[in-house]
Design a protein around this motif. Structure first.
Motif, PDB file in Angstrom:
ATOM      1  N   ASP A  69       0.714  -1.268  -0.111  1.00  0.00           N
ATOM      2  CA  ASP A  69       0.041  -0.224   0.124  1.00  0.00           C
ATOM      3  C   ASP A  69       0.759   1.359   0.092  1.00  0.00           C
ATOM      4  O   ASP A  69       2.156   1.080   0.178  1.00  0.00           O
ATOM      5  CB  ASP A  69      -1.086   0.016   1.367  1.00  0.00           C
ATOM      6  N   MET A  70       0.310   2.538  -0.062  1.00  0.00           N
ATOM      7  CA  MET A  70       0.898   3.625  -0.174  1.00  0.00           C
ATOM      8  C   MET A  70       0.916   4.337   1.105  1.00  0.00           C
ATOM      9  O   MET A  70       0.985   5.822   1.063  1.00  0.00           O
ATOM     10  CB  MET A  70       0.449   4.516  -1.289  1.00  0.00           C
ATOM     11  N   GLN A  71       0.653   3.915   2.364  1.00  0.00           N
ATOM     12  CA  GLN A  71       0.591   4.482   3.387  1.00  0.00           C
ATOM     13  C   GLN A  71       1.583   5.042   4.439  1.00  0.00           C
ATOM     14  O   GLN A  71       1.565   5.217   5.330  1.00  0.00           O
ATOM     15  CB  GLN A  71      -0.414   3.760   4.523  1.00  0.00           C
ATOM     16  N   PRO A  73       5.255   7.675   3.572  1.00  0.00           N
ATOM     17  CA  PRO A  73       5.927   8.497   2.684  1.00  0.00           C
ATOM     18  C   PRO A  73       6.743   7.874   1.458  1.00  0.00           C
ATOM     19  O   PRO A  73       6.850   8.158   0.329  1.00  0.00           O
ATOM     20  CB  PRO A  73       6.810   9.571   3.420  1.00  0.00           C
ATOM     21  N   ASN A  76       4.640   5.971  -0.771  1.00  0.00           N
ATOM     22  CA  ASN A  76       3.884   6.881  -1.485  1.00  0.00           C
ATOM     23  C   ASN A  76       4.712   7.267  -2.899  1.00  0.00           C
ATOM     24  O   ASN A  76       4.522   7.387  -3.999  1.00  0.00           O
ATOM     25  CB  ASN A  76       3.130   7.811  -0.708  1.00  0.00           C
ATOM     26  N   SER A  77       5.856   7.692  -2.393  1.00  0.00           N
ATOM     27  CA  SER A  77       6.833   8.259  -3.298  1.00  0.00           C
ATOM     28  C   SER A  77       7.101   7.282  -4.347  1.00  0.00           C
ATOM     29  O   SER A  77       7.330   7.481  -5.726  1.00  0.00           O
ATOM     30  CB  SER A  77       7.989   8.686  -2.564  1.00  0.00           C
ATOM     31  N   LYS A  80       4.174   6.578  -6.838  1.00  0.00           N
ATOM     32  CA  LYS A  80       3.797   7.718  -7.712  1.00  0.00           C
ATOM     33  C   LYS A  80       5.010   8.018  -8.760  1.00  0.00           C
ATOM     34  O   LYS A  80       4.572   8.350 -10.074  1.00  0.00           O
ATOM     35  CB  LYS A  80       3.900   8.937  -6.937  1.00  0.00           C
TER      36      LYS A  80
END
Length: 336
Positions: A69-71, A73, A76-77, A80
């Motif tokens: 998951d992207m939870q 930083p 997430n980085s 993306k």
């Protein structure tokens, strides 16, 4: 005189029994289980696992899925950087770009540091990837010495998509102990959604065979029925005890979502000693069920997001034809 001789022999036999022959050959097995990490490996989790490894060099560590998951930083980085915005049903959604992915997902590296023995595919691993990207993710785990399992997930040619189980051999002073770890995944990996005028709302559950990016490539069987198939094979393969690590909750949340089947798994199968559950983000210290042979099965679940971990302990006794579980228990260690 004869009476004294007989008494002496009896005393000698009793002495030998107390020294050696009557001594129980017992060991303890420790199993730690996380679930629903969603990209998060906390410092508290790392600390606890490392502390337990110092106490038990044969410690087993498993995860019940939904690790991707992207939870954070970091995740997430990474996501993306490797994604593009596409339109689905009139809405912009991030999806992995075609071609090379830059670097390994941070969650793979972070879980690799903790030396997981087995990691189970959860529904989030499917909905967050397509078949090609999931193939790469599984290979990245293998490259980091972690095995991905899901016994009830199949390719279109009816071959297993991943290994269904592993058997870990532990050397003890009383002989080898073989621990079987069986991985299972909830059949309903996604949800169909519709716009209600304000937001997207789930309308019905969606099986893997109907999930975008997997049609005609992968499908799942019922996890309970597949457990009935694989457990006997694990016993034939030499497993002394069996731990089932499952991305599923205990019971259905609603009639249209019947995939949570832990209670059924515990009650309708044989030879499973402990079940590590997941998917519902709950913590379960220890729920006890009786299997089809009248034996006890314990269920435990380690919460979510690295906020806790399930710790199961099994006391085993060496017997003539292998090992016997004489006691088992579990608790959840919370880091909050």
């Amino acid at each position: 005189m004869k009476k004294r001789v007989i008494l002496g022999v009896v005393a000698g036999v009793l002495a030998l029994t107390s020294i050696g022959f009557g001594k129980k050959e017992n060991i303890e097995v420790n199993v730690l289980g996380t679930t629903d990490l969603h990209g998060i490996v906390s410092k508290d989790l790392e600390k606890y696992v490392n502390e337990q490894r110092k106490k038990d060099e044969n410690l087993i560590l498993v995860d019940s899925g939904d690790f991707f998951d992207m939870q954070t930083p970091e995740m997430n980085s990474w996501f993306k950087k490797n994604s593009v915005i596409v339109e689905e049903n009139g809405f912009p959604i991030l999806r992995f770009k075609d071609g090379e992915i830059e670097g390994v997902a941070p969650i793979v590296t972070n879980m690799g540091k903790l030396k997981y023995d087995a990691v189970i595919l959860g529904n989030h691993e499917f909905v967050s990837n397509n078949k090609s990207r999931l193939d790469t993710l599984i290979n990245d785990f293998k490259d980091n010495n972690m095995e991905i399992l899901s016994a009830n997930t199949y390719k279109s040619n009816n071959e297993n998509y991943t290994k269904p189980y592993i058997i870990k051999n532990i050397n003890t002073k009383y002989g080898d102990l073989k621990i079987g770890i069986l991985g299972l995944t909830i059949k309903e990996v996604g949800e169909s959604k519709e716009w209600d005028g304000e937001k997207l709302v789930p309308t019905k559950s969606r099986e893997l065979k109907d999930q975008d990016g997997y049609e005609g490539k992968l499908y799942m069987n019922d996890l309970v029925e597949d457990a009935k198939k694989w457990v006997p094979k694990m016993k034939k393969d030499g497993a002394d005890i069996i731990i089932s690590v499952v991305h599923s909750g205990e019971e259905p949340k609603k009639p249209k979502n019947p995939g949570n089947k832990i209670k059924e798994l515990a009650r309708e199968t044989s030879d499973i000693d402990v079940i590590f559950a997941g998917h519902t983000h709950k913590t379960i210290d220890e729920n006890k069920y009786t299997n089809k042979d009248g034996k006890e099965v314990i269920v435990t679940q380690g919460g979510k997001h690295s906020e806790a971990i399930a710790h199961s302990k099994l006391q085993l006794e060496k017997v003539k034809d292998g090992w016997k579980v004489i006691e088992k228990s579990s608790e959840v260690i919370s880091f909050k």
